[in-house]
Design a protein around this motif. Structure first.
Motif, PDB file in Angstrom:
ATOM      1  N   LEU A  72       0.852  -1.188   0.000  1.00  0.00           N
ATOM      2  CA  LEU A  72       0.000   0.000   0.000  1.00  0.00           C
ATOM      3  C   LEU A  72       0.889   1.240   0.000  1.00  0.00           C
ATOM      4  O   LEU A  72       1.785   1.346  -0.823  1.00  0.00           O
ATOM      5  CB  LEU A  72      -0.990  -0.030   1.157  1.00  0.00           C
ATOM      6  CG  LEU A  72      -2.170  -1.013   0.964  1.00  0.00           C
ATOM      7  CD1 LEU A  72      -3.138  -0.947   2.117  1.00  0.00           C
ATOM      8  CD2 LEU A  72      -2.905  -0.747  -0.348  1.00  0.00           C
ATOM      9  N   ASN A  73       0.689   2.187   0.896  1.00  0.00           N
ATOM     10  CA  ASN A  73       1.490   3.412   0.840  1.00  0.00           C
ATOM     11  C   ASN A  73       2.756   3.320   1.689  1.00  0.00           C
ATOM     12  O   ASN A  73       3.272   4.330   2.173  1.00  0.00           O
ATOM     13  CB  ASN A  73       0.653   4.617   1.280  1.00  0.00           C
ATOM     14  CG  ASN A  73       0.145   4.478   2.713  1.00  0.00           C
ATOM     15  OD1 ASN A  73       0.273   3.419   3.312  1.00  0.00           O
ATOM     16  ND2 ASN A  73      -0.412   5.542   3.247  1.00  0.00           N
ATOM     17  N   GLY A 108      -1.683   4.075 -12.552  1.00  0.00           N
ATOM     18  CA  GLY A 108      -2.702   3.170 -12.021  1.00  0.00           C
ATOM     19  C   GLY A 108      -2.154   2.308 -10.901  1.00  0.00           C
ATOM     20  O   GLY A 108      -2.835   2.069  -9.893  1.00  0.00           O
ATOM     21  N   PHE A 109      -0.923   1.832 -11.066  1.00  0.00           N
ATOM     22  CA  PHE A 109      -0.272   1.035 -10.021  1.00  0.00           C
ATOM     23  C   PHE A 109      -0.168   1.830  -8.719  1.00  0.00           C
ATOM     24  O   PHE A 109      -0.449   1.310  -7.626  1.00  0.00           O
ATOM     25  CB  PHE A 109       1.116   0.611 -10.505  1.00  0.00           C
ATOM     26  CG  PHE A 109       1.974  -0.024  -9.442  1.00  0.00           C
ATOM     27  CD1 PHE A 109       1.795  -1.345  -9.071  1.00  0.00           C
ATOM     28  CD2 PHE A 109       2.969   0.708  -8.806  1.00  0.00           C
ATOM     29  CE1 PHE A 109       2.587  -1.925  -8.089  1.00  0.00           C
ATOM     30  CE2 PHE A 109       3.769   0.141  -7.825  1.00  0.00           C
ATOM     31  CZ  PHE A 109       3.571  -1.190  -7.467  1.00  0.00           C
ATOM     32  N   LEU A 110       0.205   3.088  -8.827  1.00  0.00           N
ATOM     33  CA  LEU A 110       0.335   3.924  -7.626  1.00  0.00           C
ATOM     34  C   LEU A 110      -1.025   4.195  -6.990  1.00  0.00           C
ATOM     35  O   LEU A 110      -1.146   4.239  -5.760  1.00  0.00           O
ATOM     36  CB  LEU A 110       1.047   5.233  -7.972  1.00  0.00           C
ATOM     37  CG  LEU A 110       2.521   5.072  -8.377  1.00  0.00           C
ATOM     38  CD1 LEU A 110       3.073   6.386  -8.923  1.00  0.00           C
ATOM     39  CD2 LEU A 110       3.367   4.592  -7.203  1.00  0.00           C
ATOM     40  N   GLU A 111      -2.047   4.355  -7.810  1.00  0.00           N
ATOM     41  CA  GLU A 111      -3.384   4.574  -7.248  1.00  0.00           C
ATOM     42  C   GLU A 111      -3.863   3.337  -6.491  1.00  0.00           C
ATOM     43  O   GLU A 111      -4.469   3.452  -5.416  1.00  0.00           O
ATOM     44  CB  GLU A 111      -4.369   4.944  -8.361  1.00  0.00           C
ATOM     45  CG  GLU A 111      -4.142   6.347  -8.901  1.00  0.00           C
ATOM     46  CD  GLU A 111      -5.259   6.818  -9.811  1.00  0.00           C
ATOM     47  OE1 GLU A 111      -6.336   6.189  -9.837  1.00  0.00           O
ATOM     48  OE2 GLU A 111      -5.060   7.837 -10.504  1.00  0.00           O
ATOM     49  N   PRO A 116      -0.004   9.070  -3.558  1.00  0.00           N
ATOM     50  CA  PRO A 116      -0.114  10.266  -4.404  1.00  0.00           C
ATOM     51  C   PRO A 116       1.087  10.350  -5.354  1.00  0.00           C
ATOM     52  O   PRO A 116       2.198   9.963  -4.995  1.00  0.00           O
ATOM     53  CB  PRO A 116      -0.098  11.418  -3.389  1.00  0.00           C
ATOM     54  CG  PRO A 116      -0.497  10.800  -2.084  1.00  0.00           C
ATOM     55  CD  PRO A 116       0.042   9.397  -2.122  1.00  0.00           C
ATOM     56  N   TYR A 117       0.867  10.884  -6.561  1.00  0.00           N
ATOM     57  CA  TYR A 117       1.954  10.989  -7.528  1.00  0.00           C
ATOM     58  C   TYR A 117       1.829  12.300  -8.293  1.00  0.00           C
ATOM     59  O   TYR A 117       0.761  12.903  -8.369  1.00  0.00           O
ATOM     60  CB  TYR A 117       1.959   9.800  -8.483  1.00  0.00           C
ATOM     61  CG  TYR A 117       0.663   9.591  -9.229  1.00  0.00           C
ATOM     62  CD1 TYR A 117       0.434  10.198 -10.462  1.00  0.00           C
ATOM     63  CD2 TYR A 117      -0.345   8.785  -8.708  1.00  0.00           C
ATOM     64  CE1 TYR A 117      -0.755  10.013 -11.143  1.00  0.00           C
ATOM     65  CE2 TYR A 117      -1.534   8.581  -9.380  1.00  0.00           C
ATOM     66  CZ  TYR A 117      -1.733   9.197 -10.606  1.00  0.00           C
ATOM     67  OH  TYR A 117      -2.921   9.015 -11.280  1.00  0.00           O
ATOM     68  N   THR A 118       2.940  12.726  -8.896  1.00  0.00           N
ATOM     69  CA  THR A 118       3.028  14.099  -9.397  1.00  0.00           C
ATOM     70  C   THR A 118       2.629  14.291 -10.852  1.00  0.00           C
ATOM     71  O   THR A 118       2.590  15.428 -11.322  1.00  0.00           O
ATOM     72  CB  THR A 118       4.463  14.626  -9.231  1.00  0.00           C
ATOM     73  OG1 THR A 118       5.376  13.744  -9.904  1.00  0.00           O
ATOM     74  CG2 THR A 118       4.842  14.750  -7.772  1.00  0.00           C
ATOM     75  N   SER A 119       2.347  13.250 -11.587  1.00  0.00           N
ATOM     76  CA  SER A 119       2.005  13.439 -13.001  1.00  0.00           C
ATOM     77  C   SER A 119       0.489  13.513 -13.174  1.00  0.00           C
ATOM     78  O   SER A 119      -0.265  13.232 -12.232  1.00  0.00           O
ATOM     79  CB  SER A 119       2.561  12.281 -13.829  1.00  0.00           C
ATOM     80  OG  SER A 119       1.687  11.167 -13.800  1.00  0.00           O
TER      81      SER A 119
END
Length: 379
Positions: A72-73, A108-111, A116-119
Motif C-alpha cells: 500500500l502506501n 494506475g499502479f500507484l493509485e 499520491p503521484y506528481t504526473s
C-alpha cells in the motif's frame, strides 16, 4: 518532513533521459522538507548504491542495490529474503519518460497502492502518450492540429493510399506512443514513406502519418497548477535543428533542453504577444480539459507562411520537469518540485472513496445454494 520516492528508469526508450531528469530533481529537492528515496525501475524497483553518480548507469554491467517493494502506501525493502519496512510514502515524484512510466500504467499502479503521484492521472497520461488519440481529443476541443492519418502494422494498403491522397508529401511518420523523436522520419517520396514506416513499426504497431511543414518554428509552453490556479510558462523556441528536432538534437548537442549550459534556444521565444497568448491559452485549455495535475509541456508548430499555430504534442512528464521554462519567474526546479508534490498530496486527499452496501451476496447464497455447490463440484 515528508517522505518522497523519486521513481525513474522504466521500460522506455527514454530511460536514459529519465535517469538524467531524476538526478537533477533529487539534487534540487529541498532536503529540509523532504526525505528522498530514489527508486530505479528495472525489472522491479531498486534503491541503488551510488544512485547519484551517472557512471552507475553509464558503465555498470550489473546494478547493485536493495530491491524495494510497495505495501500500500508503505515502502519496504527485501533484506535476506525478509520484507523490512523503510518508510511511509507521502508522495511519488515521477521522472519516468515514456512507456509504462508515462502512459498511465505506473499511475494506475500507484493509485492501487494509495500513493499520491506528481504526473497527470491515468486517463490524461494515456491520452498524452497516444498521438492519434490526443489529436482526436484536440479536434473535439477545437485545438488546431496538422492533417494526419493512422496506420496499423500488417493492415492493407487501402488506408495508406487514402492518407497519401489526402495529406500529400512531404509528410512525417511517427510511432503513435513513442517520445523524444524516436522512430520519427520525414518522407518526401513514396519510397521514403515505405522505408520509414518499417522503422516506425519497430517501435509501435500503430503509426501516425502527419502533414510536414517545411518552414516553421517550434514553440514550447509548460503548464502547472498551484492552489487551484493554472500558470502557463513563458515560451521558448528551440533552434539549431534541420527538418525536425531529433533525439540527438534534444539531448546530445547544445540544443538539448536537458543538457547543462544549453545554448541553442531562444528564451523567451521571439513571437508576437498575440501569438504568445494563443499558445498559452491553448496549453491551459488542454491542461484543464484533461484534468491534468503536475506539470506538463505542450509543443507547438507555427507555420511561417501563414502564421497558423498547431498543437504538436503534449508531454505529461516533461524532461527536467520543464522547470527551465519558469526560470524567468524566479522559479527554480526546487520550487516546481514542491508545487507538484504538494498539489499531488492535496489531490489525493480530495478523491472520493466509493462504498456501497448491498445484500446481493446474501440473496444469491440463499437462493442459489445448490447451484453454487454444483459449480464448485464441476470445477
Amino acid at each position: 518532513m515528508k517522505n518522497l520516492v523519486v521513481i525513474y528508469g522504466g521500460n522506455s526508450c527514454e530511460k536514459d533521459i529519465s535517469i538524467i531528469t531524476a538526478l537533477q530533481a533529487i539534487s534540487a529537492v529541498d532536503k529540509t522538507k523532504y526525505k528522498v528515496y530514489p527508486l530505479y525501475w528495472s525489472d522491479g524497483f531498486y534503491i541503488l548504491e551510488d544512485y547519484d553518480k551517472i557512471d552507475t548507469y553509464a558503465k555498470a554491467t550489473k546494478l547493485v542495490g536493495k530491491q524495494a517493494i510497495f505495501n500500500l502506501n508503505t515502502l519496504c525493502v527485501l533484506k535476506k529474503n525478509r520484507i523490512k519496512k523503510l518508510a511511509d510514502i507521502d508522495c511519488a515524484l515521477l521522472c519516468t519518460h515514456g512507456g509504462m512510466g508515462e502512459n498511465g500504467a505506473l499511475q494506475g499502479f500507484l493509485e492501487v497502492n494509495e500513493i499520491p503521484y506528481t504526473s497527470p492521472g491515468v486517463l490524461a497520461s494515456a491520452i498524452g502518450m497516444d498521438k492519434a488519440v490526443c489529436k482526436m481529443i484536440c479536434k473535439r476541443l477545437s485545438l488546431p492540429t496538422l492533417p494526419y492519418g493512422t496506420v496499423f502494422e500488417n493492415e492493407g494498403k487501402d488506408n495508406l493510399e487514402k492518407i497519401i491522397a489526402r495529406i500529400g508529401f512531404p509528410m512525417i511518420v511517427k510511432p503513435a506512443k513513442q517520445g523524444s523523436s524516436i522512430g520519427i522520419s520525414i518522407c518526401k517520396t513514396r519510397e521514403e514513406l515505405e522505408e520509414n514506416l518499417k522503422v516506425a513499426f519497430v517501435y509501435d504497431k500503430k503509426v501516425v502519418i502527419e502533414k510536414a511543414l517545411t518552414d516553421f518554428k517550434e514553440i514550447n509552453c509548460a503548464c502547472i497548477k498551484s492552489k487551484d490556479k493554472i500558470y502557463p510558462s513563458t515560451l521558448e523556441e528551440p533552434v539549431g535543428w534541420q527538418e525536425f528536432l531529433t533525439f540527438e538534437d534534444k539531448y546530445m548537442s547544445s540544443a538539448g533542453k536537458i543538457m547543462k549550459n544549453s545554448a541553442k534556444r531562444i528564451f523567451p521565444a521571439e513571437i508576437g504577444e498575440v501569438e504568445s497568448k494563443k499558445v498559452q491559452n491553448m496549453t491551459v485549455k488542454l491542461y484543464t480539459a484533461l484534468e491534468c495535475k503536475g506539470i506538463i509541456r505542450c509543443d507547438f508548430l507555427i507555420d511561417k507562411s501563414n502564421g497558423e499555430i498547431y498543437l504538436n504534442e503534449i508531454n505529461t512528464i516533461p524532461g527536467s520537469l520543464a522547470g527551465y521554462l519558469y526560470e524567468d519567474r524566479d522559479f527554480r526546479l526546487k520550487d516546481v518540485i514542491e508545487i507538484i508534490v504538494e498539489e499531488a498530496i492535496k489531490d489525493a486527499k480530495s478523491q472520493r472513496s466509493y462504498h456501497y452496501s448491498s445484500k446481493v451476496l446474501q440473496y444469491y447464497a440463499k437462493n442459489n445454494a445448490n447451484a453454487c455447490k454444483t459449480s464448485i463440484k464441476n470445477v
